[in-house]
Design a protein around this motif. Structure first.
Motif, PDB file in Angstrom:
ATOM      1  N   THR A 161       1.365  -0.946  -0.354  1.00  0.00           N
ATOM      2  CA  THR A 161       0.384  -0.252   0.360  1.00  0.00           C
ATOM      3  C   THR A 161       0.614   1.232  -0.210  1.00  0.00           C
ATOM      4  O   THR A 161       1.951   1.293  -0.003  1.00  0.00           O
ATOM      5  CB  THR A 161      -0.358   0.097   1.058  1.00  0.00           C
ATOM      6  OG1 THR A 161      -0.134   0.354   2.174  1.00  0.00           O
ATOM      7  CG2 THR A 161      -1.246  -1.810   1.282  1.00  0.00           C
ATOM      8  N   LEU A 162       0.216   2.090  -0.438  1.00  0.00           N
ATOM      9  CA  LEU A 162       0.952   3.833  -0.275  1.00  0.00           C
ATOM     10  C   LEU A 162       2.454   4.021   1.527  1.00  0.00           C
ATOM     11  O   LEU A 162       2.844   4.282   1.159  1.00  0.00           O
ATOM     12  CB  LEU A 162      -0.338   4.767  -0.352  1.00  0.00           C
ATOM     13  CG  LEU A 162       0.783   6.159  -0.246  1.00  0.00           C
ATOM     14  CD1 LEU A 162       2.187   6.177  -1.018  1.00  0.00           C
ATOM     15  CD2 LEU A 162      -0.641   7.401  -0.199  1.00  0.00           C
ATOM     16  N   LEU A 163       1.286   3.697   2.199  1.00  0.00           N
ATOM     17  CA  LEU A 163       1.678   4.108   3.473  1.00  0.00           C
ATOM     18  C   LEU A 163       2.765   2.906   4.132  1.00  0.00           C
ATOM     19  O   LEU A 163       3.812   3.310   4.008  1.00  0.00           O
ATOM     20  CB  LEU A 163       0.526   3.389   4.801  1.00  0.00           C
ATOM     21  CG  LEU A 163       1.841   3.899   5.972  1.00  0.00           C
ATOM     22  CD1 LEU A 163       1.739   5.394   6.287  1.00  0.00           C
ATOM     23  CD2 LEU A 163       0.391   3.215   7.508  1.00  0.00           C
ATOM     24  N   GLU A 164       3.179   1.812   3.519  1.00  0.00           N
ATOM     25  CA  GLU A 164       4.109   0.656   3.029  1.00  0.00           C
ATOM     26  C   GLU A 164       5.215   0.963   2.694  1.00  0.00           C
ATOM     27  O   GLU A 164       6.328   1.387   2.901  1.00  0.00           O
ATOM     28  CB  GLU A 164       2.862  -0.988   2.907  1.00  0.00           C
ATOM     29  CG  GLU A 164       2.753  -1.568   3.872  1.00  0.00           C
ATOM     30  CD  GLU A 164       1.425  -2.517   3.606  1.00  0.00           C
ATOM     31  OE1 GLU A 164       1.155  -3.254   4.532  1.00  0.00           O
ATOM     32  OE2 GLU A 164       1.217  -2.752   2.250  1.00  0.00           O
ATOM     33  N   ARG A 165       4.373   1.485   1.344  1.00  0.00           N
ATOM     34  CA  ARG A 165       5.426   1.776   0.240  1.00  0.00           C
ATOM     35  C   ARG A 165       6.429   2.801   0.878  1.00  0.00           C
ATOM     36  O   ARG A 165       7.634   3.159   0.993  1.00  0.00           O
ATOM     37  CB  ARG A 165       5.414   1.904  -1.009  1.00  0.00           C
ATOM     38  CG  ARG A 165       4.932   1.182  -1.646  1.00  0.00           C
ATOM     39  CD  ARG A 165       4.411   1.418  -3.082  1.00  0.00           C
ATOM     40  NE  ARG A 165       4.493   0.684  -4.627  1.00  0.00           N
ATOM     41  CZ  ARG A 165       4.316   0.596  -5.463  1.00  0.00           C
ATOM     42  NH1 ARG A 165       5.072   1.636  -5.714  1.00  0.00           N
ATOM     43  NH2 ARG A 165       4.471  -0.693  -6.206  1.00  0.00           N
ATOM     44  N   GLU A 197       1.067   6.957  13.000  1.00  0.00           N
ATOM     45  CA  GLU A 197       2.180   5.969  13.072  1.00  0.00           C
ATOM     46  C   GLU A 197       3.104   6.631  12.156  1.00  0.00           C
ATOM     47  O   GLU A 197       4.125   5.971  13.106  1.00  0.00           O
ATOM     48  CB  GLU A 197       0.636   4.283  11.753  1.00  0.00           C
ATOM     49  CG  GLU A 197      -0.382   3.533  12.857  1.00  0.00           C
ATOM     50  CD  GLU A 197       0.101   2.910  11.447  1.00  0.00           C
ATOM     51  OE1 GLU A 197       0.498   1.973  11.236  1.00  0.00           O
ATOM     52  OE2 GLU A 197      -1.299   1.744  11.192  1.00  0.00           O
ATOM     53  N   LEU A 198       2.913   6.780  11.011  1.00  0.00           N
ATOM     54  CA  LEU A 198       4.685   7.773  10.437  1.00  0.00           C
ATOM     55  C   LEU A 198       4.811   8.916  11.601  1.00  0.00           C
ATOM     56  O   LEU A 198       6.799   8.572  11.544  1.00  0.00           O
ATOM     57  CB  LEU A 198       4.014   7.991   9.045  1.00  0.00           C
ATOM     58  CG  LEU A 198       5.169   8.482   8.097  1.00  0.00           C
ATOM     59  CD1 LEU A 198       5.799   7.735   7.754  1.00  0.00           C
ATOM     60  CD2 LEU A 198       5.079   9.479   7.226  1.00  0.00           C
ATOM     61  N   ILE A 199       4.666   9.274  12.575  1.00  0.00           N
ATOM     62  CA  ILE A 199       5.329  10.361  12.892  1.00  0.00           C
ATOM     63  C   ILE A 199       6.028   9.532  14.857  1.00  0.00           C
ATOM     64  O   ILE A 199       7.180   9.995  15.203  1.00  0.00           O
ATOM     65  CB  ILE A 199       3.664  11.173  13.836  1.00  0.00           C
ATOM     66  CG1 ILE A 199       3.574  12.260  12.621  1.00  0.00           C
ATOM     67  CG2 ILE A 199       4.476  11.943  14.729  1.00  0.00           C
ATOM     68  CD1 ILE A 199       1.994  13.005  13.345  1.00  0.00           C
ATOM     69  N   ALA A 200       4.743   8.597  14.643  1.00  0.00           N
ATOM     70  CA  ALA A 200       5.486   8.054  16.574  1.00  0.00           C
ATOM     71  C   ALA A 200       7.164   7.426  15.437  1.00  0.00           C
ATOM     72  O   ALA A 200       7.761   7.165  16.305  1.00  0.00           O
ATOM     73  CB  ALA A 200       4.292   6.852  16.664  1.00  0.00           C
ATOM     74  N   THR A 201       6.624   7.018  14.318  1.00  0.00           N
ATOM     75  CA  THR A 201       8.200   6.140  13.883  1.00  0.00           C
ATOM     76  C   THR A 201       9.476   7.578  13.402  1.00  0.00           C
ATOM     77  O   THR A 201      10.819   6.976  14.293  1.00  0.00           O
ATOM     78  CB  THR A 201       7.971   5.773  12.540  1.00  0.00           C
ATOM     79  OG1 THR A 201       6.864   4.072  12.360  1.00  0.00           O
ATOM     80  CG2 THR A 201       8.995   5.153  11.578  1.00  0.00           C
ATOM     81  N   ILE A 202       8.887   7.759  13.282  1.00  0.00           N
ATOM     82  CA  ILE A 202      10.190   9.539  12.914  1.00  0.00           C
ATOM     83  C   ILE A 202      10.848  10.063  14.470  1.00  0.00           C
ATOM     84  O   ILE A 202      11.307  10.165  15.095  1.00  0.00           O
ATOM     85  CB  ILE A 202       9.315  10.883  11.926  1.00  0.00           C
ATOM     86  CG1 ILE A 202       9.320  10.039  10.996  1.00  0.00           C
ATOM     87  CG2 ILE A 202      10.372  11.843  12.357  1.00  0.00           C
ATOM     88  CD1 ILE A 202       8.244  11.419  10.188  1.00  0.00           C
ATOM     89  N   GLU A 203       9.133   9.939  14.764  1.00  0.00           N
ATOM     90  CA  GLU A 203       9.718  10.299  16.938  1.00  0.00           C
ATOM     91  C   GLU A 203      10.549   9.229  17.409  1.00  0.00           C
ATOM     92  O   GLU A 203      11.458   9.606  18.213  1.00  0.00           O
ATOM     93  CB  GLU A 203       8.784  10.561  17.998  1.00  0.00           C
ATOM     94  CG  GLU A 203       7.527  11.511  17.212  1.00  0.00           C
ATOM     95  CD  GLU A 203       6.541  11.688  18.119  1.00  0.00           C
ATOM     96  OE1 GLU A 203       6.105  10.957  18.825  1.00  0.00           O
ATOM     97  OE2 GLU A 203       6.332  13.272  18.233  1.00  0.00           O
ATOM     98  N   GLN A 204      10.296   8.104  17.369  1.00  0.00           N
ATOM     99  CA  GLN A 204      11.839   7.209  17.966  1.00  0.00           C
ATOM    100  C   GLN A 204      12.914   7.436  16.860  1.00  0.00           C
ATOM    101  O   GLN A 204      13.610   7.386  18.391  1.00  0.00           O
ATOM    102  CB  GLN A 204      10.745   5.468  17.493  1.00  0.00           C
ATOM    103  CG  GLN A 204      11.318   4.735  17.705  1.00  0.00           C
ATOM    104  CD  GLN A 204      12.144   4.407  19.450  1.00  0.00           C
ATOM    105  OE1 GLN A 204      11.021   5.035  20.413  1.00  0.00           O
ATOM    106  NE2 GLN A 204      13.196   4.939  19.893  1.00  0.00           N
ATOM    107  N   LEU A 205      12.351   7.369  15.580  1.00  0.00           N
ATOM    108  CA  LEU A 205      14.320   8.082  15.072  1.00  0.00           C
ATOM    109  C   LEU A 205      15.213   8.522  16.147  1.00  0.00           C
ATOM    110  O   LEU A 205      16.521   8.973  15.655  1.00  0.00           O
ATOM    111  CB  LEU A 205      14.414   8.060  13.862  1.00  0.00           C
ATOM    112  CG  LEU A 205      13.388   6.822  12.739  1.00  0.00           C
ATOM    113  CD1 LEU A 205      13.180   7.056  11.488  1.00  0.00           C
ATOM    114  CD2 LEU A 205      14.532   5.560  12.936  1.00  0.00           C
TER     115      LEU A 205
END
Length: 261
Positions: A161-165, A197-205
């Motif tokens: 999907t777009l999010l997965e890509r 979900e994307l923001i949570a990933t970026i915040e972890q980075l």
């Protein structure tokens, strides 16, 4: 693409402040980019501190992606310089900068569609991160887990999907072990839940110490992460500083919405 109409307010306590006395990990000085008589960037000066998240906004045609191209090495400036970790990398190609520690995702995901998700990340781990085969395999699996993509490891990239890509685009960049991650409009086209979900990933980075430069039109998402904001217009820096102050600057409002606003 039009900027988001969500409330343009930074989340209190959502970003940490970089020490202004710390030398920048990445900087551009006096950067110009011309294509014949067309001036795309003119006299750009920016600096990114270690662990900082810098947002870049601006209307279409402001030169944002061209600036990211110059920082990543995809394009060379017509004038000016780019410095990474205190070293002039202006003439370094993108692959050399990548191996040194500058990772980059693209606005339009560019996976190898004939490969699986895992194979895409493995290639980045070997070619960009310079991991040997056994270590690269373990590293690729770790990156997929970090980006919430482990369940899609064996799926063809063409079926995502777009999010997965977009997650795969970020995973490939992370597989190169970057100290600086350049993100180009990765929230566009996502639902609110997917954006969260994307923001949570970026915040972890960020929590892991990776410095980030993020170009984004979905401004309410951007403001939840960044420390500092730069607005470009017609190839120049229009405003720079605290995110809320920049977004309330009348020049920035006019650049986005016109003088009637």
């Amino acid at each position: 693409m039009s900027p988001s109409t969500e409330p343009l307010t930074a989340r209190a306590g959502g970003a940490r402040r970089a020490d202004p006395a710390t030398p920048p990990v990445l900087s551009a000085r006096g950067v110009h980019r011309r294509f014949g008589s067309l001036v795309v960037l003119e006299g750009i000066d920016i600096a990114l501190a270690p662990g900082e998240a810098l947002g870049i906004v601006g209307p279409n045609g402001a030169g944002k992606t061209t600036l990211l191209d110059i920082l990543s090495g995809a394009q060379a400036p017509s004038e000016g310089s780019v410095t990474f970790q205190g070293q002039d990398v202006t003439r370094w190609k993108a692959d050399r900068r990548c191996r040194r520690g500058i990772g980059r995702s693209h606005q339009v995901p560019r996976p190898f569609t004939g490969m699986t998700t895992y194979e895409n990340v493995l290639v980045a781990s070997v070619q960009g991160g310079s991991h040997r085969r056994g270590a690269a395999e373990r590293h690729a699996l770790g990156v997929l887990e970090r980006c919430g993509m482990l369940a899609q490891a064996n799926r063809p990239a063409a079926a995502l999907t777009l999010l997965e890509r977009k997650r795969l685009e970020m995973a490939r960049a992370l597989a190169t072990d970057p100290q600086v991650l350049l993100l180009d409009e990765i929230a566009g086209g996502l639902t609110d839940a997917e954006t969260d979900e994307l923001i949570a990933t970026i915040e972890q980075l960020r929590a892991d110490g990776i410095a980030i430069v993020w170009i984004e039109h979905v401004i309410h998402a951007l403001l939840r992460v960044i420390d500092r904001l730069v607005c470009l217009a017609q190839g120049r820096v229009l405003a720079e500083g605290e995110p809320d102050a920049v977004m309330s600057d009348p020049r920035v409002v006019e650049a986005y919405l016109g003088s009637a606003a």
